[in-house]
Design an enzyme around this catalytic site. Structure first.
Site, PDB file in Angstrom:
ATOM      1  CB  ALA A  46      -0.628   0.259   1.434  1.00 11.51           C
ATOM      2  CD  GLN A 196       2.247 -11.264  -2.365  1.00  9.13           C
ATOM      3  OE1 GLN A 196       2.262 -12.275  -2.520  1.00  9.13           O
ATOM      4  NE2 GLN A 196       1.272 -10.624  -2.690  1.00  9.13           N
ATOM      5  CG  ASP A 237      -3.356  -4.034   0.725  1.00 11.06           C
ATOM      6  OD1 ASP A 237      -2.612  -3.071  -0.027  1.00 11.06           O
ATOM      7  OD2 ASP A 237      -2.638  -4.441   1.685  1.00 11.06           O
ATOM      8  CG  ASN A 247      -2.156  -7.050   4.932  1.00 10.76           C
ATOM      9  OD1 ASN A 247      -1.937  -6.479   4.589  1.00 10.76           O
ATOM     10  ND2 ASN A 247      -1.640  -8.514   5.456  1.00 10.76           N
TER      11      ASN A 247
END
Length: 344
Positions: A46, A196, A237, A247
């Site tokens: 973000a 990620q 986020d 999130n």
């Protein structure tokens, strides 16, 4: 390591889809290339998305064909740049925060010449990036309150330098704790489907000599049951006014597991991630990404032909499952609407 580098004319974006095998920076010299970098997740996280959008507007504002426009058409053009960038990803509020900030700057300075306004926009983009680093380090220091000695920490997705302009949010707290000698080990969820955690979080922590092991998302319950985790810390986020936090998909599951096992669950994010215009997380738009990102891993099909897949990119963790929200302005324990307002 910084995911974004501004050279005065274009934005050099570290393509995070290629990490950890390759470290390649794309030279984004048009706002359209910046928008595509956000959409294709070459840049993600973000805070980083917010800074990227700000630089996208700066690149658009300084385009040679734009600088040749009269004031009226120039302002109309700038609005089209903002609109294009606003359509890249829907969940991360920092994107819209940065665009709103730039629009406010443009609105307040319409008396300037086209060249002067372009220069002002560029300075503001640089300021947003500089602020991000300072705020992240404040988050790290504020989060130390919750990190015990010899902490064994579970984290999800990537919230470090690669998700911000530098340092990180949840990973910033881990970095600050490591600097104090408090981190025994970090477990990084692989974070399907984009991996990620496996590709980026492990990459960052390993480079910083912070002990880290990658675990599959489905191993979290086992780790907690075996008393191998002291706390969970994640990023966000978007955080609603009552403390509900959106999130990366899988965060809600972790919060439920942590609650069952009596393990504290923390969310770390800058104030720009807090959206007080949304009363609860039920109002947060969840980005639905391509099913191919689930079906294929590394270009190889993992799902039989003809079988569909779902891909909501985020989920929302209710505030009652969150032990505390850590921000650059301070911490909110037992987040709810009343306690969240104290940050203001």
């Amino acid at each position: 390591m910084q995911p974004l580098k501004w050279n005065g004319k274009s934005l050099l974006v570290l393509d995070q889809t290629l990490l950890p095998e390759q470290e390649i920076r794309d030279d984004c010299d048009t706002y359209e290339l910046v928008a595509e970098a956000i959409e294709k997740m070459k840049v993600r996280g973000a805070p980083a998305i917010g800074a990227t959008a700000a630089y996208g507007i700066a690149i658009g504002a300084n385009a040679s064909e734009a600088l040749d426009l009269d004031k009226g058409p120039y302002l109309t053009y700038l609005e089209s740049v903002c609109e294009r960038l606003a359509k890249t990803r829907p969940t991360a509020v920092n994107l819209f925060w940065a665009i709103k900030r730039m629009r406010g700057l443009i609105e307040a300075n319409q008396d300037l010449s086209v060249k002067e306004l372009a220069e002002l926009i560029t300075r503001e983009a640089n300021l947003i990036a500089e602020e991000d680093v300072r705020l992240n380090k404040s988050i790290g220091q504020n989060g130390l309150t919750f990190i015990p000695e010899n902490a064994r920490i579970l984290t999800h997705c990537n919230t470090g330098s690669l998700a911000t302009f530098d340092y990180g949010t949840a990973l910033g707290v881990i970095r600050a704790a490591h600097e104090k000698g408090r981190v025994e080990h970090v477990f990084a969820d692989e974070t399907r489907p984009y991996l990620q955690g496996a590709r980026l979080t492990a990459f960052e922590l390993h480079r910083d000599n912070i002990p880290v092991s990658v675990v599959t998302d489905s191993m979290a319950g086992y780790l907690m049951q075996q008393k191998m985790v002291d706390l969970v810390i994640v990023g966000a986020d978007r955080i609603a006014a009552n403390g509900d936090a959106a999130n990366k998909i899988g965060t809600y599951s972790l919060a439920v597991l942590a609650k069952h096992h009596g393990i504290p669950f923390y969310v770390a994010a800058p104030m720009s991630t807090l959206d007080y215009e949304m009363e609860t997380g039920a109002e947060i738009e969840i980005e639905q990404r391509s099913a191919d990102e689930v079906i294929f891993i590394g270009g190889k099909r993992m799902v039989p032909e003809g079988v569909p897949a779902l891909h909501p990119a985020f989920d929302v963790t209710p505030h009652e499952l969150i032990t505390a929200i850590i921000t650059d302005k301070g911490n909110v324990e037992q987040p709810n609407t009343e306690n969240m307002l104290k940050l203001l």
